[in-house]
Write an enzyme that holds these catalytic residues in place. Structure first.
Site, PDB file in Angstrom:
ATOM      1  N   CYS A  87      52.597  54.849  42.938  1.00 36.29           N
ATOM      2  CA  CYS A  87      53.284  53.488  43.124  1.00 36.29           C
ATOM      3  C   CYS A  87      53.341  52.512  41.935  1.00 36.29           C
ATOM      4  CB  CYS A  87      53.208  52.535  44.435  1.00 36.29           C
ATOM      5  SG  CYS A  87      54.239  51.153  44.676  1.00 36.29           S
ATOM      6  N   CYS A 136      53.214  48.799  42.527  1.00 38.93           N
ATOM      7  CA  CYS A 136      52.125  48.282  43.340  1.00 38.93           C
ATOM      8  C   CYS A 136      51.147  48.171  42.223  1.00 38.93           C
ATOM      9  CB  CYS A 136      51.605  49.207  44.274  1.00 38.93           C
ATOM     10  SG  CYS A 136      52.816  49.968  45.232  1.00 38.93           S
ATOM     11  N   ASP A 137      50.788  49.231  41.578  1.00 42.90           N
ATOM     12  CA  ASP A 137      49.279  49.184  40.462  1.00 42.90           C
ATOM     13  C   ASP A 137      49.695  49.275  38.970  1.00 42.90           C
ATOM     14  OD1 ASP A 137      47.968  49.881  42.936  1.00 42.90           O
ATOM     15  OD2 ASP A 137      48.461  51.959  42.737  1.00 42.90           O
TER      16      ASP A 137
END
Ligand code: NDP
Length: 359
Positions: free
Chosen positions: A183, A186-187
């Site tokens: 992701c 997300c990261d």
């Protein structure tokens, strides 16, 4: 609450059965359960344990827990089954920095455990285990959990999520949370001004690569075919972006690094005469080879798209089956964000409440 029901004529009546409640002794006509159920004989009467549930929530990601919070507060007496990965996909990541309300970020497991506690606070019955059978052909719906318990549910919220696909390399497991992610949204933030690789050549891979190219110094795309599968507009964007380099005809053999990912072993033209092995130095390795929605249980019953994502009505979580709702990634091939899943979880519980009030 479990009603122990005594069914007369169990074996010889294909249709509805006359049932006697063991506790109140009252007889009532009941619809014969449609799944094969465990039952037992006492004298000449067949017995079955069948639990009646107002709102059954399947899944324990942000969608499932938020649905449980809202359903609990609306007195819908929700029962939630956590499934195989309690807390859902978010628990595979480390810090969540884009969930509103936590300006310093929050540990993903802590976030999920907060949601769990909040659902419990409002009376949700949270259970470990999975639903393994579902007959949604008519209401009340008939489901079975992995211990063989039978459930009759007035409404069902499907929040079983989706699972990111991985290549199946042992190194993906070894470096998970230490440079391997599925992701970028997300990261990606952790890779500012660094070098990363994105695996895949579809729309997701292109989107992830574009997102990362705004943060990272350099982005490799590792594409196994001689071309991208993505839509023309996405292909144009990634090929024109100066800090994205596309490695066509390339597969990943493994990752290397001391305390985290420092590089990837790659092979170009695998299995062909001109096969060539080489390494690239990277700090992050992002998988973008698709997601599999966890919908096997509902195939052939709930309407789905070609990829198995549940189709919901516009601006609603309602499915094609009255009384069955879908929230979170299981019905979302586009955004796949925790906060979006939480939002649709709230929608599902509100819709269940309105539906039951109309009955
Ligand atoms: P896709 O299935 O479209 O693409 C997957 C990509 O990963 C392909 O390039 C595929 O290669 C590659 N791949 C699959 N398995 C492997 C493997 N084992 N090793 C290496 N590469 C592999 O998935 P997406 O997630 O990109 O998209 C799913 C759907 O969602 C699509 O319909 C897409 O259009 C849609 N979508 C739409 C978006 C939008 O409109 N904004 C955004 C994101 C997705 P190969 O081509 O060789 O099979």
């Amino acid at each position: 609450m479990t009603d122990s029901l005594a069914y007369s004529q169990w074996n010889n009546n294909e249709h509805d059965s006359l049932a006697q409640c063991l506790f109140c002794n009252k007889y009532k006509i009941l619809i014969k359960p449609r799944l094969e159920v465990k039952s037992y004989l006492r004298g000449n009467i067949q017995y079955i344990d069948m639990e009646k549930v107002k709102t059954l929530i399947i899944g324990s990601g942000p969608a499932g827990y938020t649905a449980a919070i809202y359903a609990g507060r609306a007195n819908l007496q929700p029962v939630l089954y956590s499934g195989l990965q309690p807390g859902g996909q978010l628990t595979t990541t480390t810090i969540v920095e884009n969930f509103p309300g936590f300006h310093e970020g929050i540990d993903a497991n802590q976030l999920m455990s907060e949601m769990r506690e909040q659902a419990k606070l409002y009376g949700a019955d949270l259970r470990d285990g999975s639903i393994v059978k579902a007959d949604l052909s008519s209401r009340p719906f008939h489901l079975e959990d992995d211990r063989g318990n039978q459930i009759e549910a007035e409404t069902v919220i499907i929040a079983t999520g989706a699972s990111a696909k991985y290549l199946g390399l042992a190194d993906e497991e070894k470096y998970r949370g230490q440079g391997v992610s599925a992701c970028a949204t997300c990261d990606g933030f952790f890779y500012r001004k660094r070098t990363v690789a994105v695996v895949g050549g579809g729309d997701t891979a292109c989107e992830e690569a574009m997102y990362l190219s705004g943060l990272a110094k350099k982005v490799y795309m590792i594409v196994r075919k001689p071309q991208l599968r993505a839509a023309e507009i996405m292909r144009k964007r990634v090929t024109e972006k100066e800090n994205i380099e596309i490695l066509y005809n390339t597969n990943t053999l493994g990752l290397f690094g001391e305390d985290g990912v420092e590089g990837a072993h790659l092979v170009r033209f695998k299995g062909e005469e001109n096969e060539e092995k080489f390494d690239i130095n990277i700090d992050g390795f992002f998988l973008a080879i698709g997601h599999t929605p966890n919908t096997d249980l509902f195939k052939g019953q709930v309407e789905m798209d070609d990829h198995g994502f549940i189709i919901t009505k516009p601006k609603s979580t309602a499915t094609n089956i009255e009384g069955v709702y879908a929230a979170g990634d299981v019905a979302d091939p586009t955004y796949r964000q925790g906060v979006v899943a939480a939002g649709t979880g709230a929608m599902a519980a509100i819709e269940v409440d309105r539906f039951l009030q109309k009955q």
